[in-house]
Design a protein around this motif. Sequence first.
Motif, mmCIF file in Angstrom:
data_model
loop_
_atom_site.group_PDB
_atom_site.id
_atom_site.type_symbol
_atom_site.label_atom_id
_atom_site.label_comp_id
_atom_site.label_asym_id
_atom_site.label_seq_id
_atom_site.Cartn_x
_atom_site.Cartn_y
_atom_site.Cartn_z
ATOM 1 N N ASN A 1 1.013 -1.612 -0.280
ATOM 2 C CA ASN A 1 -0.187 0.596 -0.037
ATOM 3 C C ASN A 1 0.880 0.957 0.521
ATOM 4 N N ILE B 1 -7.812 -8.426 -0.692
ATOM 5 C CA ILE B 1 -8.504 -8.074 0.751
ATOM 6 C C ILE B 1 -9.228 -9.426 0.654
ATOM 7 N N TYR C 1 -5.366 -14.209 7.243
ATOM 8 C CA TYR C 1 -5.806 -13.316 9.033
ATOM 9 C C TYR C 1 -6.644 -14.650 9.666
ATOM 10 N N LEU D 1 -1.896 4.455 11.057
ATOM 11 C CA LEU D 1 -0.263 4.289 10.894
ATOM 12 C C LEU D 1 -0.345 3.831 12.764
ATOM 13 N N ALA E 1 -8.606 -1.787 2.103
ATOM 14 C CA ALA E 1 -6.811 -2.290 2.078
ATOM 15 C C ALA E 1 -5.424 -1.963 2.673
ATOM 16 N N ARG E 2 -5.804 -0.718 2.657
ATOM 17 C CA ARG E 2 -4.708 -0.105 3.507
ATOM 18 C C ARG E 2 -4.996 -0.155 5.209
ATOM 19 N N LEU E 3 -5.937 -1.003 5.619
ATOM 20 C CA LEU E 3 -6.330 -0.732 6.679
ATOM 21 C C LEU E 3 -6.395 -2.313 7.175
ATOM 22 N N ILE E 4 -7.129 -2.783 6.614
ATOM 23 C CA ILE E 4 -6.844 -4.636 6.445
ATOM 24 C C ILE E 4 -5.607 -4.869 6.911
ATOM 25 N N THR E 5 -4.512 -4.479 6.363
ATOM 26 C CA THR E 5 -3.256 -4.684 6.107
ATOM 27 C C THR E 5 -2.126 -4.099 7.405
ATOM 28 N N ILE E 6 -2.170 -3.306 7.936
ATOM 29 C CA ILE E 6 -1.990 -3.011 9.054
ATOM 30 C C ILE E 6 -2.701 -3.749 10.753
ATOM 31 N N GLY E 7 -4.478 -4.538 10.276
ATOM 32 C CA GLY E 7 -4.465 -5.031 11.076
ATOM 33 C C GLY E 7 -6.150 -4.352 11.177
ATOM 34 N N TYR F 1 -9.495 -4.637 10.774
ATOM 35 C CA TYR F 1 -10.753 -5.591 10.314
ATOM 36 C C TYR F 1 -12.001 -5.888 10.429
ATOM 37 N N TYR G 1 -3.138 3.003 17.650
ATOM 38 C CA TYR G 1 -3.405 3.526 16.200
ATOM 39 C C TYR G 1 -3.825 4.942 16.231
#
Lengths: 690, 81
Positions: free
Chosen positions: A66, A231, A238, A479, B25-31, B33, B59
């Motif tokens: 990303n 996704i 997960y 972040l 996609a971005r949020l899921i990647t950093i956990g 979800y 976060y």
Amino acid sequence: MSNRVGLVGNPNSGKSSIFNILTGLRQKVGNYPGITVDSKLGKIIQKDGSVIELIDFPGAYSLHSNTHDEFLLTRSLINSKDQYYPDAIIYIADILLIEKQLLLLTQILDLDFPVIICLSNCDHADQELVDHWTLFLEQKLKCPVIPVSSKSHLNLDLLKERLQSLLQFSHIYVARKSVYQIPGSELDKLNENSLFRNKYQHYLWKHYGNKIESSRIPEYFGKEHSIRLQIEETLNRYRIIEEWTADVNIKNSKYSNNITKKLDQVLTQPILGASIFVVIMFFIFQAIFSWASYPMNLIESGFAALQNGLSQVMNPGWFSQLIIKGIIPGLSGVIVFIPQIAILFFLISWMEELGYMARVVYLFDHLLKKFGLNGRSLIGLISGGACAIPAIMSTRNINNQRDRLITMFVIPLIPCSARIPVYTALIGFVVPYKLVFGIFNSQGIAFMILYSLGIIMALITAALLRYFVKSDELSVLALQLPDYRLPQMKQVLIVVYDKVRTFLFQAGKIILLISMFLWFLSSFSWKGEFDKVRNQVNIESAKRSLSNKEAEALFESRKVEHSFAGKIGKAIEPIITPLGFDWKIGIALLTSFAAREVFVGTMSTIYSLGSNDDEMLLHQRMEMEKRPDGSTFFDRRTSLSLILFYAFAMQCMSTFAVMWRETNRKRWPIIQFIYMGILAYCASWLAFHL
Amino acid sequence: MLFKLYNHLLSVFQITGFKDPVLAARLITIGIYPGKRIKIIRKALFGGAYYIDINGSHYAIREKEMELITKVEIEEGIDEQ
């Protein structure tokens, strides 16, 4: 050919610490193609003398990238032709946050690379927890797992041994079962292709190959299709990981994030937290503005002494001139930046290792977003008030490429300390000294206005640039705020060492070259011209019965006038006349591209005051300077025009060099030079005419 | 907009989905979800970012990003009106 091993893991997994311990100072910094992120390469020397090349990949959460940083990892792992394609991988997973670190690990394993898993931070975890995960991952994932710690160097020798055997037997390595099953409908589209290691690599190539080269694979997924699949895959992984972690109920008594919670109550408290940051920034500014000046003065006087000494022992001639007036000032001009760079990076990397920088981003995100900037930009913008060089280098911590570029672009507009000598020399002509309201110095107020002007211009430029610098990166804050950790001094010092070294050998080269070029321009002319000048000066000094010293000063002045720099100064006179400048200032503009403060020295030489930098003497001489029509040259409008020119123009070769090095392109410093030049020209024109 | 500081403070939400696939996609990647619980800890000044807690990890997330997460409130927090 030596083996190449990639170090992979999440951001903040302790990857870089382990890299530093494994490779020591046997590191070299390169660049990823086209992008301004450092690739860090290091060498591990094994007991038998063999060498393994270790690549410290940027931290990533997923191969479905990303961000630019994450993509650098993905592109290297899916393309066997990539210059950083590894033979094996060491995966670093922080045992304290193990669930989060498994996503990327399962992806790496599905690519069928030989992998060693390192559980980092093991001295902060109970033995029971360490044993559980070591055993579990070893059995589940069929690869060696080693608990390590970068603090106590736990098991790092064992890691080196295991690495050796992993590489030796990599050819008989048996593929494990994939963690993730690619959906059948997509699997059918992946025809046998020998270019790829396995189906998953081919599958990832279909997601991202078009970003690397479009010719090799025309049939990549459309963007929307790609995101949907991505996704789906991530959530699927997960679910598997949650099964793995569901039954683990081991309490870790050695670690809790209570300290983080308590600290954040203060450090991220909306008003208090912001105020604390302001205090910290003041401290940093103080450090690079005034503390750094002691070693800087020492360096400058050291080089000046060297210059003096050499000019006495070396035979006069062009070679000694090259060394004494070309190379030594250039070297001095490079080395003088080291204290500021070292101090700034010591403080920044300490705060970054501590985990504080992420909080700064959180606190100021909203405010700076409006200007196309980022919380991390603040450090660069404020340090820019001392010097643009370390400030531009500090932007490397900004991980959004666009924010970083905008920050670097506007930093040189922030008034730096090199402008002070120029302002001091001229401000008296603009604002006569008097007390305002009984306590304020009028010139001090003028200084403050000049400073604010620079800052305002920087912010306006940033706000405008937002519309011109496009980015394919989504502007997202989302972040992770890592738990605070006391930084290890050794890691911080390695960063400092690294920054100083890259500055010296990369930007330093450019600075030295420009410096020599400027020396050449101001010391040479067409053949025989200086001899003619010498004769003229001899005749004139005899007529006016000047002392030897005065004659020498006059000669120096005439020499500059007749040098190439002088010719250029005269040639650009028509361009700068509308600003109220003459060719003498034209020469100073040219030579002070080396650094703004050179203006004072050049003007002294031109006004035949000898080569001393006495500002009072120069001030008196400038007062006497007349225009051809007899009016005072340095009247209010000309002086203001000149001050504004120095406020906005990029009169600094070091900024040019660092910008070139940091963006990895000539284009940006050139655009910046032109932009700031136009800005300066307009401001000066306005000042002279209004 | 200082008063917004206290909106939903200490509320807990359960994530049900996302309104924007790219952000997702971005949020899921950093956990972050669906199924995870978000606890709002604090908020930065003047409509700034949220400081949130998910399973003990912290976060920072923008107001806009928070709006693009579909969620149900399962514990009410402190609202100041």
